[in-house]
Design an enzyme around this catalytic site. Sequence first.
Site, PDB file in Angstrom:
ATOM      1  CB  SER A 178      -0.838  -0.047   1.286  1.00 19.86           C
ATOM      2  OG  SER A 178      -1.272   1.243   1.654  1.00 19.86           O
ATOM      3  CE1 TYR A 229      -3.064  -2.771   5.424  1.00 18.62           C
ATOM      4  CE2 TYR A 229      -2.409  -0.545   4.823  1.00 18.62           C
ATOM      5  CZ  TYR A 229      -2.938  -1.777   4.469  1.00 18.62           C
ATOM      6  OH  TYR A 229      -3.328  -2.005   3.174  1.00 18.62           O
TER       7      TYR A 229
END
Length: 286
Positions: free
Chosen positions: A162, A175
């Site tokens: 990401s 994350y």
Amino acid sequence: MSTSKSAEASSGKPGGKLDGKVVVITGAGGGLGAECARVLAGHGAAIAVVDIDLAGAQRVAGAIVEQGGQALALCTDVSDARQVEAMAATVAAHFGRIDVLYNNAAILTNEQRAGDRDVVNMDLGAWDRAMAVNLRGAMLCAKYVIPHILRAGGGSVMFATSGLGAQGDLTLSAYAASKAGVAMLAKSIAAQYGKQGLRSNAIQIGLVENPGHPLPPDIRQILLDNHLTPDLGKPRQLADIVAFLASDESSFITGHTLAADGGFSSHTPSMAAMRAYFAKVGSNSL
Ligand SMILES: NC(=O)c1ccc[n+]([C@@H]2O[C@H](COP(=O)([O-])OP(=O)(O)OC[C@H]3O[C@@H](n4cnc5c(N)ncnc54)[C@H](O)[C@@H]3O)[C@@H](O)[C@H]2O)c1
């Protein structure tokens, strides 16, 4: 780990660019992973639909089989080494080989997001879960699936990452760190097994709309303003890129992080604010 008998292999579709390939997709019981499973099956691959959510995996695999494809649903917690080792052995025994692994699974529940904040306010359980599922899980799947891919003569390993794994932001620190880790893992694996015909890449995904995680309208608009494309991503667009990296069409791409993000990571941080400013003053020159 348990398997779904109802979703076991039937006849495949001939003539696709992934014909004869066996693909393991983790987290394929829903979201983007499910679309990847459907699209890669449409290109002729046999799919191991791996998820901690067995019902979701069975739904996805069952639909592929109904369309005449080959799929096997497996309930596996990717953070558990014994379950992952058993999953890899079951897939190889069932389909006879493994050619491709897409490490897509990640923990993204509302509870997880609520605990995964700025570092001072980090919930330690959320940190540990992000590392266990997103990073350790991806490493475990690579550890136990790669030997099967090498036995088949080589193939492709992919990791979902990401923009948060490459640039700083206000929250989701665990994350982000876990995704930076998988991007590095992709490069290590590319270096370690490239000479044996195994390619390894990461896909840095922009905002792909997922009905499972609807965005509040204000946040959706901020993200849209920072994508260079007219719209946010669609699961099919991401699945097409996964199919490309899985196939021999990408045979000279390895050790790479491919930004599939509508240009989200390719412009100046001030661009969206500048666009709004120019619109306000009615000019586009400084
Ligand atoms: N949707 C986006 O815009 C976006 C953006 C950047 C990166 N990504 C990445 O793409 C991937 C898919 O995202 P998504 O939006 O489809 O998320 P999602 O939450 O819809 O899907 C994740 C899947 O992983 C499974 N999973 C969770 N924990 C697991 C475990 N321990 N073992 C096995 N399976 C487990 C879930 O059951 C679920 O099916 C993730 O790696 C995510 O980080 C998505």
